[in-house]
Design a protein around this motif. Sequence first.
Motif, PDB file in Angstrom:
ATOM      1  N   GLU A 139     -27.315  16.970  84.637  1.00 15.01           N
ATOM      2  CA  GLU A 139     -26.959  15.917  85.701  1.00 15.01           C
ATOM      3  C   GLU A 139     -25.622  15.257  85.225  1.00 15.01           C
ATOM      4  N   ARG A 140     -25.530  15.030  83.875  1.00 12.03           N
ATOM      5  CA  ARG A 140     -23.997  14.509  83.568  1.00 12.03           C
ATOM      6  C   ARG A 140     -22.962  15.270  83.768  1.00 12.03           C
ATOM      7  N   SER A 141     -23.198  16.765  83.619  1.00 11.80           N
ATOM      8  CA  SER A 141     -22.315  17.813  84.080  1.00 11.80           C
ATOM      9  C   SER A 141     -21.844  17.674  85.443  1.00 11.80           C
ATOM     10  N   LEU A 142     -23.161  17.582  86.384  1.00 14.15           N
ATOM     11  CA  LEU A 142     -22.962  17.685  87.858  1.00 14.15           C
ATOM     12  C   LEU A 142     -22.068  16.348  88.073  1.00 14.15           C
ATOM     13  N   ARG A 143     -22.376  15.071  87.677  1.00 14.67           N
ATOM     14  CA  ARG A 143     -21.510  13.940  88.031  1.00 14.67           C
ATOM     15  C   ARG A 143     -20.047  13.976  87.430  1.00 14.67           C
ATOM     16  N   ARG A 144     -19.663  15.091  86.531  1.00 15.72           N
ATOM     17  CA  ARG A 144     -18.347  15.255  86.175  1.00 15.72           C
ATOM     18  C   ARG A 144     -17.853  16.322  86.807  1.00 15.72           C
ATOM     19  N   GLY A 145     -18.542  17.069  87.818  1.00 15.10           N
ATOM     20  CA  GLY A 145     -18.076  18.285  88.532  1.00 15.10           C
ATOM     21  C   GLY A 145     -17.875  19.398  87.671  1.00 15.10           C
ATOM     22  N   ASP A 146     -18.828  19.567  86.564  1.00  9.24           N
ATOM     23  CA  ASP A 146     -18.687  20.799  85.703  1.00  9.24           C
ATOM     24  C   ASP A 146     -19.863  21.348  85.448  1.00  9.24           C
ATOM     25  N   LEU A 147     -20.512  21.692  86.410  1.00 16.89           N
ATOM     26  CA  LEU A 147     -21.740  22.619  86.303  1.00 16.89           C
ATOM     27  C   LEU A 147     -21.581  24.055  85.933  1.00 16.89           C
ATOM     28  N   PRO A 148     -22.335  24.533  84.941  1.00 16.39           N
ATOM     29  CA  PRO A 148     -22.102  25.824  84.315  1.00 16.39           C
ATOM     30  C   PRO A 148     -21.803  26.834  85.579  1.00 16.39           C
ATOM     31  N   ALA A 149     -20.946  27.831  85.317  1.00 13.33           N
ATOM     32  CA  ALA A 149     -20.647  28.890  86.283  1.00 13.33           C
ATOM     33  C   ALA A 149     -21.616  30.070  86.190  1.00 13.33           C
ATOM     34  N   ALA A 150     -22.276  30.088  84.971  1.00 16.20           N
ATOM     35  CA  ALA A 150     -23.276  31.189  84.713  1.00 16.20           C
ATOM     36  C   ALA A 150     -24.301  30.950  83.949  1.00 16.20           C
ATOM     37  N   LEU A 151     -25.397  31.789  83.997  1.00 17.09           N
ATOM     38  CA  LEU A 151     -26.508  31.505  83.068  1.00 17.09           C
ATOM     39  C   LEU A 151     -26.191  31.372  81.754  1.00 17.09           C
ATOM     40  N   PRO A 152     -27.006  30.527  80.927  1.00 16.84           N
ATOM     41  CA  PRO A 152     -26.636  30.532  79.517  1.00 16.84           C
ATOM     42  C   PRO A 152     -26.802  31.727  78.770  1.00 16.84           C
ATOM     43  N   GLU A 153     -25.833  32.052  77.995  1.00 19.34           N
ATOM     44  CA  GLU A 153     -25.628  32.911  77.046  1.00 19.34           C
ATOM     45  C   GLU A 153     -26.612  32.752  75.763  1.00 19.34           C
ATOM     46  N   ASP A 154     -26.944  34.013  75.222  1.00 21.95           N
ATOM     47  CA  ASP A 154     -28.045  33.975  73.744  1.00 21.95           C
ATOM     48  C   ASP A 154     -27.282  32.834  72.858  1.00 21.95           C
ATOM     49  N   GLY A 155     -26.049  33.059  72.666  1.00 26.05           N
ATOM     50  CA  GLY A 155     -25.231  32.192  71.666  1.00 26.05           C
ATOM     51  C   GLY A 155     -25.250  30.600  71.886  1.00 26.05           C
ATOM     52  N   ASP A 156     -25.647  30.112  73.268  1.00 24.71           N
ATOM     53  CA  ASP A 156     -25.761  29.021  73.676  1.00 24.71           C
ATOM     54  C   ASP A 156     -26.801  28.312  72.992  1.00 24.71           C
ATOM     55  N   PHE A 157     -27.824  28.887  72.578  1.00 19.91           N
ATOM     56  CA  PHE A 157     -29.198  28.645  71.974  1.00 19.91           C
ATOM     57  C   PHE A 157     -29.054  28.800  70.193  1.00 19.91           C
ATOM     58  N   ALA A 158     -27.943  28.712  69.685  1.00 20.71           N
ATOM     59  CA  ALA A 158     -27.695  28.971  68.451  1.00 20.71           C
ATOM     60  C   ALA A 158     -28.237  27.829  67.794  1.00 20.71           C
ATOM     61  N   PHE A 159     -28.664  28.020  66.308  1.00 26.59           N
ATOM     62  CA  PHE A 159     -29.007  26.872  65.548  1.00 26.59           C
ATOM     63  C   PHE A 159     -28.034  25.649  65.477  1.00 26.59           C
ATOM     64  N   ASP A 160     -26.994  26.258  65.187  1.00 22.72           N
ATOM     65  CA  ASP A 160     -25.895  25.309  65.053  1.00 22.72           C
ATOM     66  C   ASP A 160     -25.006  24.862  66.379  1.00 22.72           C
ATOM     67  N   ALA A 161     -25.727  25.110  67.389  1.00 24.93           N
ATOM     68  CA  ALA A 161     -24.892  24.627  68.679  1.00 24.93           C
ATOM     69  C   ALA A 161     -24.969  23.277  68.626  1.00 24.93           C
ATOM     70  N   ASP A 162     -23.864  22.689  69.371  1.00 21.78           N
ATOM     71  CA  ASP A 162     -23.734  21.385  69.762  1.00 21.78           C
ATOM     72  C   ASP A 162     -25.122  20.733  70.214  1.00 21.78           C
ATOM     73  N   ALA A 163     -25.497  19.663  70.130  1.00 20.55           N
ATOM     74  CA  ALA A 163     -26.808  19.022  70.579  1.00 20.55           C
ATOM     75  C   ALA A 163     -26.773  19.026  72.254  1.00 20.55           C
ATOM     76  N   ASP A 164     -25.747  18.583  72.646  1.00 16.82           N
ATOM     77  CA  ASP A 164     -25.696  18.379  74.359  1.00 16.82           C
ATOM     78  C   ASP A 164     -25.608  19.867  75.015  1.00 16.82           C
ATOM     79  N   GLU A 165     -24.663  20.744  74.238  1.00 23.09           N
ATOM     80  CA  GLU A 165     -24.697  22.014  74.823  1.00 23.09           C
ATOM     81  C   GLU A 165     -26.048  22.847  74.731  1.00 23.09           C
ATOM     82  N   LEU A 166     -26.716  22.562  73.575  1.00 19.67           N
ATOM     83  CA  LEU A 166     -28.107  23.165  73.574  1.00 19.67           C
ATOM     84  C   LEU A 166     -28.978  22.722  74.671  1.00 19.67           C
ATOM     85  N   ALA A 167     -28.915  21.433  74.622  1.00 21.21           N
ATOM     86  CA  ALA A 167     -29.959  21.010  75.984  1.00 21.21           C
ATOM     87  C   ALA A 167     -29.408  21.222  77.409  1.00 21.21           C
TER      88      ALA A 167
END
Length: 422
Positions: free
Chosen positions: A327-355
Motif C-alpha cells: 500500500e505504501r508502494s502504491l502511494r509512492r507510485g512504485d508498485l512492483p513490475a513483476a512477481l517477486p523473485e526467490d531472492g526477495d525472500f532471502a533471510f538477510d533481505a531488508d524487512a520492508d522488501e521481505l514484507a
Amino acid sequence: MAGQGRTTRRRAAGRGRAPTPRTARRRAAAALLGCLLVASGCSAPGAGDRAAGAIGRTLDHRAEALLDRDESRYLAAVDPGAADLLAAERRTYRNLSDVPVRSWEYELRDVDRSGKRATARVELRYRIEGYDSAPVTSARTLELLERDGRWYVTADRPGKGGVQQLWQQGAVDVVHGRRSLILGVGQDNDRLREIAAAADRAVPAVDEAWPGEWSGRVVVLVPESVTSMAGLLGASATSYRGIAAVTTGETGREGSSPADRVIVNPEAYSILGDFGRRVVLTHETTHVATREDTSKATPMWLSEGFSDWVAYRDTSPMDGQAAPELERSLRRGDLPAALPEDGDFAFDADADELARAYEGGRLACELIAERWGERKLTDFYRAVGEHDEREGAVEDAMNEVLSVTPEEFGGLWRDHMRERLR
C-alpha cells in the motif's frame, strides 16, 4: 517459507526385558543389514567389511536399547573411557524419556578404518509415534574404538549438513494437542499448551483450504532461545531474530519427503498477539500440508504466497491492512513490475522488501482464488510442482490451468493490487 532442501521461514527410561516380536524383527533386519554392508563393499571382503558389519551391530543394539527404554544397554555402546561422551549420552537418553519415539535407526553410509580406530558416517532416522509417516533424518559422524573384537563409540557429532536435535539442548517437555504435538525445552508449560491450542486451530483451517492428502497433524518444536533455534537449523542466530517460526523439510516428488517440523522462535513469537500467532502457525502448517506437492519447480512467490493466503483466508482485514508495505508502494507510485523473485525472500533481505515479497505472493494467490476459484488455485499449485525443472513450470501451468500467459497474469496481478489497496 518453503525451500528445496532448505529451511523455510516466517515474519525414554526402563530396564531390560525379554525381546518383543517388534524387537525380534528389528534384530533380524539388523542381521540382514550387516550382511548387506559386508556384501556391498567396493573391494573383496576384508577387515574393512568386517568392521562395517560389527559397527552396524553396535549401532543397531544402541537403537534397540533406546526403543526398549533400556538406559544401561543404550550407554553400553559408548566407550567406557569416554567420560564426557558417556555423560552427554546419559543426558540425551533422559532428555528423550517423554518423547513418543516410534522408530530409531542408524543407516551406516561408510566406514574409514585405521587399525583399532574408525570413523563412521551414518544417518540417524527416527519417527514420532502418531505423527510421522516418513522419518526425520540427520547426518552424524561417529568415532569408534575396537576393544576385544567389539566397537565402541568415542565421539558423536553432526555430519555434513547435520544439525542439533532438540533433546541435545535439554530435557524435552511434551504437550499433546488434538492435532498437534508440542516439544519444548526450557519453556513454561502454559506457553506450550497455548501453542498446542493455536496449532490445533491451524490444522482444520489448512484442511479447508487444501483438498490434498496429508497427515492432518503437526509437530512443533519450541527451543529455549533464538540461539537454540539456530542450532536446530544449523545457522546463525542473527538470521532468525525477527522470525517467529520456520518449517524444516525437503521438497521434491521423488518418493516420500522427510517429516516436517515447525520450529518456533520463542522470543519473536512471544511479542505477537493472538491474531499474529494464528497467522504464523497456519502459514507454517500449510507448508507441512503442501510439502509433497512442492518441488524445485515451485517459485517462492507461489509457495509463500499460498501459505499466507491460507493463513489470511478466513480473516476480514480492512483495506490496506492486508498488505501495508505494498500500500505504501502504491502511494509512492512504485508498485512492483513483476512477481517477486526467490531472492526477495532471502533471510538477510531488508524487512520492508521481505514484507512486500510476501504480500505480493499472497495477492497473486488471492487473485487466482477470486478470479478462477479456490480449486483452480490448488490445481495451479500442483501443476507447477509436477514439473521436474523451474524453467517453463509456471508458464505451462498458467496456460493449462488458468488459460493465460505470464504477461497477461502479470497485468491482472498489478490491476488486482491497485484495486485491493486503493
